[in-house]
Design an enzyme around this catalytic site. Structure first.
Site, PDB file in Angstrom:
ATOM      1  N   ASP A  14       0.852  -1.195   0.000  1.00 16.28           N
ATOM      2  CA  ASP A  14       0.000   0.000   0.000  1.00 16.28           C
ATOM      3  C   ASP A  14       0.887   1.245   0.000  1.00 16.28           C
ATOM      4  O   ASP A  14       1.655   1.470   0.939  1.00 16.28           O
ATOM      5  CB  ASP A  14      -0.876  -0.044   1.267  1.00 16.28           C
ATOM      6  CG  ASP A  14      -1.988   0.986   1.238  1.00 16.28           C
ATOM      7  OD1 ASP A  14      -2.009   1.816   0.308  1.00 16.28           O
ATOM      8  OD2 ASP A  14      -2.825   0.965   2.152  1.00 16.28           O
ATOM      9  N   ASP A 104      -3.702   2.432  -5.485  1.00 15.65           N
ATOM     10  CA  ASP A 104      -2.448   2.456  -4.720  1.00 15.65           C
ATOM     11  C   ASP A 104      -2.255   1.244  -3.821  1.00 15.65           C
ATOM     12  O   ASP A 104      -1.448   1.289  -2.904  1.00 15.65           O
ATOM     13  CB  ASP A 104      -2.364   3.733  -3.892  1.00 15.65           C
ATOM     14  CG  ASP A 104      -3.494   3.826  -2.867  1.00 15.65           C
ATOM     15  OD1 ASP A 104      -4.363   2.946  -2.876  1.00 15.65           O
ATOM     16  OD2 ASP A 104      -3.492   4.775  -2.080  1.00 15.65           O
ATOM     17  N   GLU A 105      -2.996   0.167  -4.068  1.00 20.95           N
ATOM     18  CA  GLU A 105      -2.864  -0.963  -3.143  1.00 20.95           C
ATOM     19  C   GLU A 105      -3.208  -2.280  -3.817  1.00 20.95           C
ATOM     20  O   GLU A 105      -4.025  -2.337  -4.743  1.00 20.95           O
ATOM     21  CB  GLU A 105      -3.696  -0.626  -1.897  1.00 20.95           C
ATOM     22  CG  GLU A 105      -4.806  -1.419  -1.552  1.00 20.95           C
ATOM     23  CD  GLU A 105      -5.676  -0.925  -0.412  1.00 20.95           C
ATOM     24  OE1 GLU A 105      -5.866  -1.722   0.481  1.00 20.95           O
ATOM     25  OE2 GLU A 105      -6.215   0.207  -0.442  1.00 20.95           O
TER      26      GLU A 105
END
Length: 393
Positions: A14, A104-105
């Site tokens: 993350d 983003d993860e």
DNA sequence: TCTGGGGTCCTAGGACCC
DNA sequence: TCTGGGGTCCTAGGACCC
């Protein structure tokens, strides 16, 4: 292929304060300073800004009060998309088993890689170093036996950290953690639990499931228990998922007349339908979303007899829904107008996408929608001239 | 903290059908 | 004529996530 079952094989990766970190990477004078990405509200805050209590979704007034010297920069979505793509390439290079969660993860399963790439801690450390070197961004990695635990480990390790939870230390790790740290436990659930004196996962695990279910509902209770006992949570659903494409506009508190509201509706519908066609989709259910000056929200929806990507059809339904909601709007003042097309279906859409550009079938679709709307809202709900006026538009 | 924009999933009641 | 039980669809609202 050797697979280590029951070991800590799942990585949750993350990026930290993603948008703000990209800004700090690209503009050296922002490094070490409280950076906020946003326009009207905070989209992302750097850790320097978070230290002052700045959080995502916060308004401009609150931001000024908490952190008056914050550097506010407008979002650059193209830069974030490019950075995300570069990071996901490193993920794909690490293992073929990547489950994308958001921009983003992601989860990475490295269970089958021990002979090739070493233990998960080593893989996680290398991944962090590569993202830092090749993309220039800080990333946190949580490692555990299940995705859920890996995500929690990552939350504890943030920012710019790495944490592995060994299978025999799971209970010990979880028990003191606040319930709010769990995925799916938000403000409402956390405060309901806090009112009964339950703040940690250990508190929740000590209660019978039925008691827990009475407080927060059966699904959340089951999830809390499953996590506290270290069981993986299966993916929900299976079968065709209900999906939607939507857009909304906050209007502020300024009063608007009917013509202005209609103009906003037209713009929102146009934006949504453009995206629907771009995605080569059709949808059946038109959902109108309204919010009032007391911040309460309502939805009004109508399902069409068949799916469509036709702007005029959806606009006609949206107008009828809005007309039906007119009394509430006049009474309470509109501050947000949103529209979504739900029950969206892809692929099968090809032959249904075509008619919006053609003649005869288009009339058929409009007629179907009109009949449905009239049946529900009465014959005054639609003005034929409106439909004709938009058919060529 | 007085508030954007894009979503997902779950629940519950009522209508309707067999 | 009155009634049971099961299933599906529609609508509305709420909680949650990034």
């Amino acid at each position: 292929l050797e697979v280590w079952v029951g070991e800590s094989n799942i990585l949750h990766a993350d990026l930290d304060a993603f948008y703000a970190s990209v800004e700090q990477r690209d503009e050296p004078r922002l490094r070490g300073r409280p950076v906020v990405v946003g326009g009207g509200v905070v989209l992302a805050a750097s850790y320097e800004a978070k230290a002052f209590g700045v959080r995502a979704a916060m308004g401009a007034a609150a931001l000024r009060r908490l952190c008056p010297h914050a550097v506010v920069v407008p979002p650059r979505f193209a830069a974030y998309t490019a950075a995300s793509r570069a990071v996901f390439e490193i993920f794909a290079d690490t293992t073929p088993l990547v489950e994308n969660v958001s921009i983003d993860e992601a989860f990475l399963d490295v269970g089958g890689l021990r002979r090739l790439a070493g233990r998960p801690e080593a893989i996680g450390a290398r991944l962090r170093a590569r993202v830092r070197q090749e993309v220039g961004l800080p990333i946190t990695v949580g490692i555990a036996r299940t995705r859920f635990l890996a995500k929690v480990a990552g939350r504890v390790a943030k920012p710019d950290g790495l944490l592995l939870v060994a299978p025999d230390r799971e209970r010990e790790f979880l028990e003191p953690l606040p319930v709010a740290l769990l995925w799916g436990i938000g403000e409402a659930t956390a405060s309901r639990l806090a009112a009964r004196g339950i703040t940690t996962l250990g508190d929740a695990a000590a209660l019978p499931v039925e008691v827990l279910a009475a407080m927060v509902g059966a699904p959340t209770a089951r999830r809390l228990r499953a996590v506290a006992e270290g069981r993986e949570i299966g993916r929900t659903g299976g079968g065709p998922r209900r999906r939607s494409i939507g857009s909304q506009n906050a209007l502020g508190r300024r009063p608007r007349d009917a013509a202005q509201i209609d103009a906003i509706l037209l713009a929102v519908v146009d934006r949504v339908m453009h995206r629907v066609r771009e995605a080569r989709c059709v949808g059946r259910t038109v959902v109108l979303r309204l919010r009032f000056d007391d911040y309460a929200a309502v939805t009004r929806s109508h399902s069409l007899p068949m799916a469509t990507a036709h702007t005029a059809t959806v606009l006609a339904v949206a107008r009828a829904l809005l007309a039906a909601a007119r009394p509430i709007i006049e009474q309470r003042g509109l501050t947000l107008l949103g529209l979504a097309l739900a029950d969206v279906d892809g692929d099968t859409a090809v032959q249904l996408v075509l008619p919006w550009a053609a003649g005869a079938e288009t009339d058929g679709l409009v007629q179907d929608a009109s009949d449905a709307v009239r049946a529900r809202f009465g014959s005054d709900a639609l003005r034929p001239a409106t439909l004709l006026g938009h058919r060529r538009g």
